[in-house]
Design an enzyme around this catalytic site. Structure first.
Site, PDB file in Angstrom:
ATOM      1  N   CYS A  18      -8.783  -5.178 -10.167  1.00  0.00           N
ATOM      2  CA  CYS A  18      -8.383  -4.125 -11.097  1.00  0.00           C
ATOM      3  C   CYS A  18      -7.929  -2.924 -10.267  1.00  0.00           C
ATOM      4  O   CYS A  18      -8.755  -2.204  -9.707  1.00  0.00           O
ATOM      5  CB  CYS A  18      -9.586  -3.783 -11.978  1.00  0.00           C
ATOM      6  SG  CYS A  18      -9.206  -2.556 -13.219  1.00  0.00           S
ATOM      7  N   CYS A  43      -5.437   0.828   6.353  1.00  0.00           N
ATOM      8  CA  CYS A  43      -5.561   2.288   6.364  1.00  0.00           C
ATOM      9  C   CYS A  43      -6.750   2.806   5.559  1.00  0.00           C
ATOM     10  O   CYS A  43      -6.914   4.025   5.434  1.00  0.00           O
ATOM     11  CB  CYS A  43      -4.269   2.929   5.855  1.00  0.00           C
ATOM     12  SG  CYS A  43      -4.108   2.870   4.060  1.00  0.00           S
ATOM     13  N   CYS A  94      -7.496  -0.990   1.303  1.00  0.00           N
ATOM     14  CA  CYS A  94      -6.485  -1.527   2.219  1.00  0.00           C
ATOM     15  C   CYS A  94      -7.122  -1.677   3.598  1.00  0.00           C
ATOM     16  O   CYS A  94      -7.691  -0.725   4.136  1.00  0.00           O
ATOM     17  CB  CYS A  94      -5.302  -0.560   2.272  1.00  0.00           C
ATOM     18  SG  CYS A  94      -4.107  -0.962   3.564  1.00  0.00           S
ATOM     19  N   CYS A 126       0.844  -1.191   0.000  1.00  0.00           N
ATOM     20  CA  CYS A 126       0.000   0.000   0.000  1.00  0.00           C
ATOM     21  C   CYS A 126       0.885   1.248   0.000  1.00  0.00           C
ATOM     22  O   CYS A 126       1.815   1.355   0.798  1.00  0.00           O
ATOM     23  CB  CYS A 126      -0.893  -0.025   1.241  1.00  0.00           C
ATOM     24  SG  CYS A 126      -1.906   1.452   1.418  1.00  0.00           S
ATOM     25  N   CYS A 143       0.374   2.952   3.665  1.00  0.00           N
ATOM     26  CA  CYS A 143       0.754   2.383   4.970  1.00  0.00           C
ATOM     27  C   CYS A 143       1.706   1.204   4.875  1.00  0.00           C
ATOM     28  O   CYS A 143       2.079   0.641   5.896  1.00  0.00           O
ATOM     29  CB  CYS A 143      -0.500   1.980   5.746  1.00  0.00           C
ATOM     30  SG  CYS A 143      -1.257   0.458   5.119  1.00  0.00           S
TER      31      CYS A 143
END
Ligand SMILES: [Zn+2]
Length: 203
Positions: A191, A171, A168, A119, A122
């Site tokens: 996607c 976060c 995510c 990510c 984070c």
């Protein structure tokens, strides 16, 4: 492995297929390019109340892609200003306000190196290159997350379509959407926006 108990996925695979069918039908009518270029507004999970950090379960991975352990950790919660300072304008718009990058414009749609994708906000591990496939869409596409726990799926009803947004877990960063027209073995197509990801090349 791909059967998450998360509350947003209780609809099950038939529900997912139905949603994806609606999305496909709408796309066929509207024209793929038209709706994918618009900016979706996704209802993200509610942020934790101040002073009450919400805990989530995350599977930790090394940069080499090795599964380390499952851990309960506090969610990463930051203010708009903090995210804006940390991220590029593009990554901020996409991850914190569910924007979508223009197809074929991102860093990773055509990347085939071995490694993992974390990510951008984070560092949570999200995808492994071993599940990446060439979807032809201009967005990096995967048939599974690196761990079901690490991503959260959210109903997205913008534009009169039922789609499933992917965020995510650690976060709440918006990552992209998942559809059920992917390849074996899951038939799923995550996607993603390149701007939501940070690639860590396997050395
Ligand atoms: Zn994150």
């Amino acid at each position: 492995m791909f059967d998450s108990n998360h509350e947003t996925t209780n609809g099950g695979s038939s529900d997912l297929r139905r949603r994806a069918f609606l999305a496909s039908a709408a796309a066929a009518i509207a024209g793929l390019a038209l709706w994918q270029w618009r900016k979706p507004i996704v209802m993200l999970a509610a942020p934790a109340a101040p002073g009450e950090p919400k805990e989530v379960t995350i599977v930790l991975f090394s940069d080499a892609g090795q599964r380390l352990k499952t851990e309960r950790i506090s969610k990463v919660v930051k203010t708009e200003d903090e995210w804006r300072k940390q991220l590029s304008a593009n990554a901020f718009d996409i991850t914190r306000h569910a924007d979508t990058e223009i197809a074929f414009s991102g860093k990773y749609w055509n990347l085939h190196d071995k490694g993992i994708y974390r990510c951008i906000c984070c560092d949570n591990a999200l995808f492994d290159s071993s599940t990446k496939f060439e979807s032809g869409t201009g967005w990096p596409s995967f048939w599974a997350p690196i761990a079901a726990e690490n991503v959260t799926e959210i109903r997205d009803t913008t534009f009169g379509m039922l789609r499933i947004a992917v965020a995510c877990t650690e976060c709440d960063a918006h990552l992209g959407h998942v559809f059920d027209d992917g390849p074996e073995p899951t038939h799923l197509r995550y996607c993603m926006n390149s701007a939501s990801l940070r690639f860590v090349k396997q050395s």
